[in-house]
Motif scaffolding. Structure first.
Motif, PDB file in Angstrom:
ATOM      1  N   ALA A   1       0.815  -1.213   0.000  1.00 38.70           N
ATOM      2  CA  ALA A   1       0.000   0.000   0.000  1.00 38.70           C
ATOM      3  C   ALA A   1       0.849   1.263   0.000  1.00 38.70           C
ATOM      4  O   ALA A   1       0.426   2.295  -0.508  1.00 38.70           O
ATOM      5  N   ASP A   2       2.068   1.181   0.557  1.00 34.93           N
ATOM      6  CA  ASP A   2       2.907   2.378   0.592  1.00 34.93           C
ATOM      7  C   ASP A   2       3.607   2.649  -0.729  1.00 34.93           C
ATOM      8  O   ASP A   2       4.392   3.584  -0.854  1.00 34.93           O
ATOM      9  N   GLY A   3       3.341   1.784  -1.727  1.00 34.62           N
ATOM     10  CA  GLY A   3       3.910   2.005  -3.044  1.00 34.62           C
ATOM     11  C   GLY A   3       5.288   1.414  -3.230  1.00 34.62           C
ATOM     12  O   GLY A   3       5.846   1.456  -4.324  1.00 34.62           O
ATOM     13  N   SER A   4       5.863   0.852  -2.174  1.00 36.57           N
ATOM     14  CA  SER A   4       7.193   0.277  -2.287  1.00 36.57           C
ATOM     15  C   SER A   4       7.119  -1.059  -3.014  1.00 36.57           C
ATOM     16  O   SER A   4       6.065  -1.675  -3.104  1.00 36.57           O
ATOM     17  N   ALA A   5       8.244  -1.486  -3.520  1.00 41.84           N
ATOM     18  CA  ALA A   5       8.320  -2.764  -4.210  1.00 41.84           C
ATOM     19  C   ALA A   5       9.567  -3.488  -3.732  1.00 41.84           C
ATOM     20  O   ALA A   5      10.491  -2.864  -3.233  1.00 41.84           O
ATOM     21  N   PRO A   6       9.612  -4.840  -3.863  1.00 42.60           N
ATOM     22  CA  PRO A   6      10.799  -5.569  -3.433  1.00 42.60           C
ATOM     23  C   PRO A   6      12.030  -5.076  -4.172  1.00 42.60           C
ATOM     24  O   PRO A   6      12.046  -5.005  -5.405  1.00 42.60           O
ATOM     25  N   LEU A   7      13.079  -4.692  -3.446  1.00 43.59           N
ATOM     26  CA  LEU A   7      14.303  -4.197  -4.054  1.00 43.59           C
ATOM     27  C   LEU A   7      15.293  -5.341  -4.236  1.00 43.59           C
ATOM     28  O   LEU A   7      15.019  -6.480  -3.908  1.00 43.59           O
ATOM     29  N   GLN A   8      16.457  -5.000  -4.780  1.00 45.00           N
ATOM     30  CA  GLN A   8      17.437  -6.033  -5.064  1.00 45.00           C
ATOM     31  C   GLN A   8      18.024  -6.600  -3.776  1.00 45.00           C
ATOM     32  O   GLN A   8      18.365  -5.862  -2.862  1.00 45.00           O
ATOM     33  N   SER A   9      18.170  -7.921  -3.744  1.00 44.47           N
ATOM     34  CA  SER A   9      18.753  -8.577  -2.575  1.00 44.47           C
ATOM     35  C   SER A   9      20.258  -8.330  -2.545  1.00 44.47           C
ATOM     36  O   SER A   9      20.871  -7.917  -3.543  1.00 44.47           O
TER      37      SER A   9
END
Length: 351
Positions: free
Chosen positions: A85-93
């Motif tokens: 909901a906060d607009g974030s997405a999974p970033l690079q590990s």
């Protein structure tokens, strides 16, 4: 030795030339196709982040630092989970960031030899893993409860009937369950999983085996747990009923060999069925850590675990052994030098 004259070619042109070289190395056997695919993909990602029209020799260490930071903050395109909901997405590990940096370093080493740059800008890179946000997580392996939740979800998926309204050639329940079960119990590399053919599975003295073709042309025969073998046989029976004409074990619903990038989406789908209290996001490599960690925690012989994972020596195995909650307490409760009442941690009496 530095070239007398530098070729002022663009970043894009240099990447294309390098990709051709990498592909040529797969023909001679100097590079595995899966490794060449990673190098090529990472270098083209570098081009997109650095700017296609820029002259390669004009890039400085600061420019490469900026690319590394931008890559670290780039959403992980392999993950198909809904955006929070906060607009974030999974970033690079951390693993992906380290791999990307190695690929870019190899690219610039070749560029220096080929005369595309006067000086290798990687020598002037200063950004740290902390700045990239790439600190290694304390634990990649799933806990016992998390692993049992994922495996239970996979078994339930295998036992469930086909989804209503889907054609027989579009059913993926057994395939998805098999992928998760193999990754979590056998711990193959994702490239080993997607390269598997039907003929690589055989039975010897009533035990199902998987002949895994690993790095450096090495093979290993790994016995499958009974429950995994049962799901495999059910999947193969369904596959035979569809009269599939390809040797590949794992297929997309279009009938093509499953790609490496599709495996994460399968894991995420199975994870979505796990109770939220036992659910934790995990990658294929994280499941490889899970296999190693829990086999070692169960006092399985280290050399046997090494052979299951396909490591050439025991020193590599240490990187796959993650700490599990409560394991130190359990070890002290079962201390071999103590026994009887009061042996448990915190159970001794003061003199």
């Amino acid at each position: 030795m530095r070239p007398a004259e530098v070729q002022r070619i663009t970043v894009e042109e240099a990447a294309d030339r390098y990709a051709e070289l990498v592909r040529a190395k797969t023909v001679t056997g100097a590079l595995a196709p899966s490794t060449a695919e990673i190098y090529t993909r990472d270098v083209h990602t570098f081009v997109a982040l650095a700017g296609t029209g820029r002259v390669l020799d004009d890039l400085t260490g600061e420019d490469v630092d900026e690319v590394l930071l931008r890559f670290a903050r780039k959403p992980d395109g392999r993950r198909r989970a809904p955006v929070p909901a906060d607009g974030s997405a999974p970033l690079q590990s951390a693993f992906s960031q380290a791999r990307f940096r190695r690929s870019v370093s190899a690219f610039f080493r070749h560029a220096a030899v080929a005369g595309w740059v006067q000086l290798n800008p990687m020598r002037a890179v200063t950004v740290t893993s902390r700045q990239r946000g790439g600190l290694r997580p304390e634990r990649r392996a799933l806990t016992r409860e998390q692993a049992e939740g994922l495996l239970g979800s996979a078994r339930a998926l295998a036992a469930a009937g086909p989804e209503e309204g889907r054609r027989a050639d579009q059913r993926t329940e057994l395939r998805d369950a098999l992928i998760v079960l193999l990754l979590a119990t056998v711990g193959p590399r994702v490239s080993e999983l997607t390269r598997a053919d039907v003929e690589h599975f055989f039975t010897n003295d009533g035990v199902r085996y998987w002949r895994i073709f690993g790095k450096g042309g090495r093979t290993r025969d790994v016995p499958l747990p009974r429950g995994v073998a049962q799901v495999l046989d059910a999947y193969l029976a369904e596959r035979r009923a569809r009269a599939v004409d390809t040797p590949a074990l794992l297929l997309s619903w279009r009938g093509r060999r499953l790609a490496r990038g599709d495996v994460q989406a399968v894991i995420d789908r199975v994870l979505a069925r796990v109770d939220p209290d036992r659910r934790r996001s995990v990658t294929p490599h994280g499941l490889r850590h899970t296999t190693a960690t829990h086999l070692l925690a169960a006092a399985t012989d280290m050399d046997a675990v090494r052979r299951v994972l396909g490591h050439s020596d025991l020193s590599t195995l240490g990187r796959y052994r993650d700490e599990l909650p409560g394991e130190l307490e359990a070890a002290m409760r079962a201390h071999p030098l103590l026994g009887g009442p009061g042996a448990e941690t915190g159970g001794s009496r003061e003199a």
